[in-house]
Design an enzyme around this catalytic site. Sequence first.
Site, PDB file in Angstrom:
ATOM      1  N   HIS A   1      18.860 -21.281  23.679  1.00  0.00           N
ATOM      2  CA  HIS A   1      18.306 -22.564  23.271  1.00  0.00           C
ATOM      3  C   HIS A   1      16.944 -22.747  23.932  1.00  0.00           C
ATOM      4  O   HIS A   1      16.563 -21.994  24.834  1.00  0.00           O
ATOM      5  CB  HIS A   1      19.250 -23.714  23.675  1.00  0.00           C
ATOM      6  CG  HIS A   1      19.561 -23.735  25.129  1.00  0.00           C
ATOM      7  ND1 HIS A   1      20.773 -23.370  25.650  1.00  0.00           N
ATOM      8  CD2 HIS A   1      18.788 -24.051  26.195  1.00  0.00           C
ATOM      9  CE1 HIS A   1      20.742 -23.466  26.957  1.00  0.00           C
ATOM     10  NE2 HIS A   1      19.545 -23.870  27.313  1.00  0.00           N
TER      11      HIS A   1
HETATM   12  C1  T46 Z   1      19.408 -23.975  30.475  1.00  0.00           C
HETATM   13  C2  T46 Z   1      20.120 -22.749  30.933  1.00  0.00           C
HETATM   14  C3  T46 Z   1      19.316 -21.949  31.914  1.00  0.00           C
HETATM   15  C4  T46 Z   1      26.493 -30.790  31.614  1.00  0.00           C
HETATM   16  O1  T46 Z   1      27.421 -31.590  31.448  1.00  0.00           O
HETATM   17  N1  T46 Z   1      25.464 -31.096  32.454  1.00  0.00           N
HETATM   18  C5  T46 Z   1      24.436 -30.253  32.679  1.00  0.00           C
HETATM   19  O2  T46 Z   1      23.529 -30.580  33.458  1.00  0.00           O
HETATM   20  C6  T46 Z   1      24.405 -28.992  31.992  1.00  0.00           C
HETATM   21  C7  T46 Z   1      23.253 -28.027  32.190  1.00  0.00           C
HETATM   22  C8  T46 Z   1      25.434 -28.684  31.154  1.00  0.00           C
HETATM   23  N2  T46 Z   1      26.472 -29.558  30.977  1.00  0.00           N
HETATM   24  C9  T46 Z   1      27.593 -29.192  30.114  1.00  0.00           C
HETATM   25  C10 T46 Z   1      27.258 -29.038  28.640  1.00  0.00           C
HETATM   26  C11 T46 Z   1      28.222 -27.972  28.170  1.00  0.00           C
HETATM   27  O3  T46 Z   1      29.439 -28.567  27.804  1.00  0.00           O
HETATM   28  O4  T46 Z   1      28.052 -27.888  30.527  1.00  0.00           O
HETATM   29  C12 T46 Z   1      28.469 -27.106  29.415  1.00  0.00           C
HETATM   30  C13 T46 Z   1      27.753 -25.767  29.384  1.00  0.00           C
HETATM   31  O5  T46 Z   1      26.350 -25.975  29.088  1.00  0.00           O
HETATM   32  P1  T46 Z   1      25.469 -24.968  28.233  1.00  0.00           P
HETATM   33  O6  T46 Z   1      26.309 -24.337  27.200  1.00  0.00           O
HETATM   34  O7  T46 Z   1      24.219 -25.665  27.779  1.00  0.00           O
HETATM   35  O8  T46 Z   1      25.084 -23.870  29.355  1.00  0.00           O
HETATM   36  P2  T46 Z   1      24.076 -22.633  29.274  1.00  0.00           P
HETATM   37  O9  T46 Z   1      24.430 -21.756  30.412  1.00  0.00           O
HETATM   38  O10 T46 Z   1      24.056 -22.013  27.913  1.00  0.00           O
HETATM   39  O11 T46 Z   1      22.610 -23.267  29.508  1.00  0.00           O
HETATM   40  C14 T46 Z   1      22.285 -23.858  30.728  1.00  0.00           C
HETATM   41  C15 T46 Z   1      21.600 -25.223  30.526  1.00  0.00           C
HETATM   42  O12 T46 Z   1      22.376 -26.047  29.651  1.00  0.00           O
HETATM   43  C16 T46 Z   1      20.212 -25.091  29.939  1.00  0.00           C
HETATM   44  O13 T46 Z   1      19.520 -26.322  30.093  1.00  0.00           O
HETATM   45  O14 T46 Z   1      18.184 -23.981  30.401  1.00  0.00           O
HETATM   46  O15 T46 Z   1      21.413 -23.014  31.485  1.00  0.00           O
END
Ligand code: T46
Length: 139
Positions: free
Chosen positions: A50
Amino acid sequence: MNNVTLIKSPSFGDERGTLIAFESAIDIPFEVKRVYCIYHTEAGVSRGFHAHRNLKQFIVCVSGNCRFRVHDGKHAEDYALNSPEKGLLVEGLIWREMHDFSSDCVLMVLASEHYDEQDYIRDFKQFISITREEKSSAT
Ligand code: T46
């Protein structure tokens, strides 16, 4: 690549071990509003895929290593994040992916904004068209 900068920070080692510090608005060029960590990532799993509309992040591997891929809409670059002394500052419209996590990888992310799902662009084609729109409105 514009909007992606590798920042090197000194650590302080002695016979007790090592300490490293990151100061908001000093070492990290924004006020930190949120800190999150990614860990226990299973072997072969990739994350991210993303971009963000309005977020600055400083990404540092405090244990283990991973490959962090950034894409600016034209080119991709890979960074080996393998030391707490080597953090990646990502600003602006940049697609990000994380690959090749070691089993002991702990990725710590300092972010300029609170969590906001509306800030995410999760579709690569949409990301490419937004980068093109931004480029044409800037010229
Ligand atoms: C990024 C890369 C490097 C939250 O509730 N709070 C938070 O601050 C974050 C970051 C995530 N979440 C929840 C949302 C999803 O249900 O945690 C779950 C996993 O998040 P996501 O699928 O977005 O994780 P990644 O590892 O794909 O991405 C993350 C960050 O979301 C993103 O901002 O730049 O790490």
